[in-house]
Design a protein around this motif. Structure first.
Motif, mmCIF file in Angstrom:
data_model
loop_
_atom_site.group_PDB
_atom_site.id
_atom_site.type_symbol
_atom_site.label_atom_id
_atom_site.label_comp_id
_atom_site.label_asym_id
_atom_site.label_seq_id
_atom_site.Cartn_x
_atom_site.Cartn_y
_atom_site.Cartn_z
ATOM 1 N N ASP A 34 0.820 -1.209 0.000
ATOM 2 C CA ASP A 34 0.000 0.000 0.000
ATOM 3 C C ASP A 34 0.855 1.261 0.000
ATOM 4 O O ASP A 34 0.395 2.332 -0.404
ATOM 5 C CB ASP A 34 -0.912 -0.003 1.238
ATOM 6 N N TYR A 50 2.068 -2.696 4.315
ATOM 7 C CA TYR A 50 0.808 -3.360 3.995
ATOM 8 C C TYR A 50 -0.222 -3.009 5.060
ATOM 9 O O TYR A 50 0.075 -3.074 6.258
ATOM 10 C CB TYR A 50 1.003 -4.881 3.950
ATOM 11 N N GLY A 51 -1.414 -2.624 4.607
ATOM 12 C CA GLY A 51 -2.465 -2.233 5.528
ATOM 13 C C GLY A 51 -2.578 -0.728 5.655
ATOM 14 O O GLY A 51 -1.663 0.013 5.262
ATOM 15 N N GLU A 52 -3.688 -0.283 6.199
ATOM 16 C CA GLU A 52 -3.950 1.146 6.344
ATOM 17 C C GLU A 52 -3.474 1.634 7.712
ATOM 18 O O GLU A 52 -3.630 0.949 8.713
ATOM 19 C CB GLU A 52 -5.444 1.425 6.181
ATOM 20 N N PRO A 55 2.411 1.761 10.408
ATOM 21 C CA PRO A 55 2.845 0.379 10.695
ATOM 22 C C PRO A 55 3.071 0.153 12.187
ATOM 23 O O PRO A 55 3.656 0.986 12.872
ATOM 24 C CB PRO A 55 4.163 0.258 9.920
ATOM 25 N N ALA A 78 2.796 -10.981 5.587
ATOM 26 C CA ALA A 78 2.525 -9.561 5.843
ATOM 27 C C ALA A 78 1.093 -9.213 5.451
ATOM 28 O O ALA A 78 0.394 -8.490 6.175
ATOM 29 C CB ALA A 78 3.517 -8.693 5.084
ATOM 30 N N ALA A 82 -1.820 -7.926 7.977
ATOM 31 C CA ALA A 82 -2.548 -6.683 7.690
ATOM 32 C C ALA A 82 -4.043 -6.947 7.604
ATOM 33 O O ALA A 82 -4.858 -6.097 7.989
ATOM 34 C CB ALA A 82 -2.032 -6.065 6.396
ATOM 35 N N PRO A 87 -1.305 -3.009 10.629
ATOM 36 C CA PRO A 87 -0.454 -2.523 9.537
ATOM 37 C C PRO A 87 0.984 -3.021 9.717
ATOM 38 O O PRO A 87 1.523 -3.009 10.824
ATOM 39 C CB PRO A 87 -0.528 -0.998 9.675
ATOM 40 N N VAL A 88 1.588 -3.459 8.617
ATOM 41 C CA VAL A 88 2.889 -4.128 8.658
ATOM 42 C C VAL A 88 3.880 -3.400 7.766
ATOM 43 O O VAL A 88 3.559 -3.008 6.638
ATOM 44 C CB VAL A 88 2.757 -5.588 8.188
#
Length: 256
Positions: A34, A50-52, A55, A78, A82, A87-88
């Motif tokens: 992302d 990765y993810g919103e 992290p 990951a 996520a 978040p990662v």
């Protein structure tokens, strides 16, 4: 690890490790990150998010610090973490054969952590050689590290060199590096450390984690019937357990 990496890059997997490695490499590659953060000009000086949101878990990959192995094999894990709302940040770093070693790789770990957005605490998790780097960072570059999870970590460099793990990977990576590269011989990290090791691991024997746990008073979780790779296969029993452990650790850190 990079699919198709030549055996000359290290000791080939056998037994349980070979089965787990094939399963992990056979997973779909997952989606694009992302967000991509860069902390230097080298192509390896990058962190994929990765993810919103900011992290909260940072992953460091293994591969005996060699250029032939990169972060790609941790992408499915990951993405799975996520997907649990955590978040990662999946960090890359310079490795043996690509400008890494002492002190470059260690500088990259510091810089990769420093480039993360926000100011909140993070959980640092590493696999194999990445576990070594995570333990080193927990002692030498604690910063925002609120907890460390080291999986199948090369936590005792002296013993790893004696055993010629990874086909002599320690000597190739560090040469005559000072003792401060060795987590076992550094001061104990201020933040909690959990060591996770498969009891059937033949790439990095569980005895290394036992030594670190005994010296530093860290928690140790041995996984019966598990080799070197299953903890990062999100579809395996060990991988499902590790996903839950990291999510719980993140929640505990967030509440603290």
């Amino acid at each position: 690890m990079t699919e198709g990496a030549p055996e000359a890059e290290g000791a080939p997997e056998t037994g349980r490790d070979a089965v787990e490695a094939a399963a992990l490499l056979g997973l779909p590659g997952g989606r694009a990150p992302d967000l991509v953060l860069r902390y230097g000009e080298d192509p390896a000086q990058v962190v994929d998010v990765y993810g919103e949101g900011t992290p909260r878990v940072v992953l460091l990959h293994g591969g005996f610090w060699r250029q032939a192995y990169d972060r790609a094999y941790l992408v499915p894990f990951a993405v799975a973490l996520a997907g649990r709302g955590v978040p990662v940040a999946l960090a890359e770093y310079r490795r043996t054969g690509g400008g890494g070693g002492w002190p470059e790789t260690f500088d990259d770990v510091r810089a990769g952590l420093a480039v993360l957005p926000g100011e909140g605490p993070v959980v640092l998790a590493g696999h194999s050689a990445g576990g070594h780097l995570a333990l080193w960072a927990a002692s030498r570059a604690p910063g925002r590290i609120a907890a460390t999870v080291a999986v199948a970590a090369v936590s005792d460099l002296r013993r790893a060199a004696e055993l010629a793990l990874g086909g002599g990977a320690v000597a190739a990576f560090l040469g005559g590096a000072p003792p401060e590269a060795d987590p076992l011989r550094l001061p104990s990290p201020a933040a909690p450390v959990l060591l996770v090791h498969g009891a059937e691991d033949r790439q990095v024997p569980a005895g290394l984690s036992r030594s670190y746990a005994a010296r530093h008073g860290s928690r140790l979780r041995l996984l019966p019937g598990v080799g070197h790779y299953d903890p990062f296969n999100p579809g395996s029993y060990a991988g499902t357990w590790l996903l839950g452990e990291l999510a719980e650790t993140d929640e505990a850190v967030s509440r603290a």
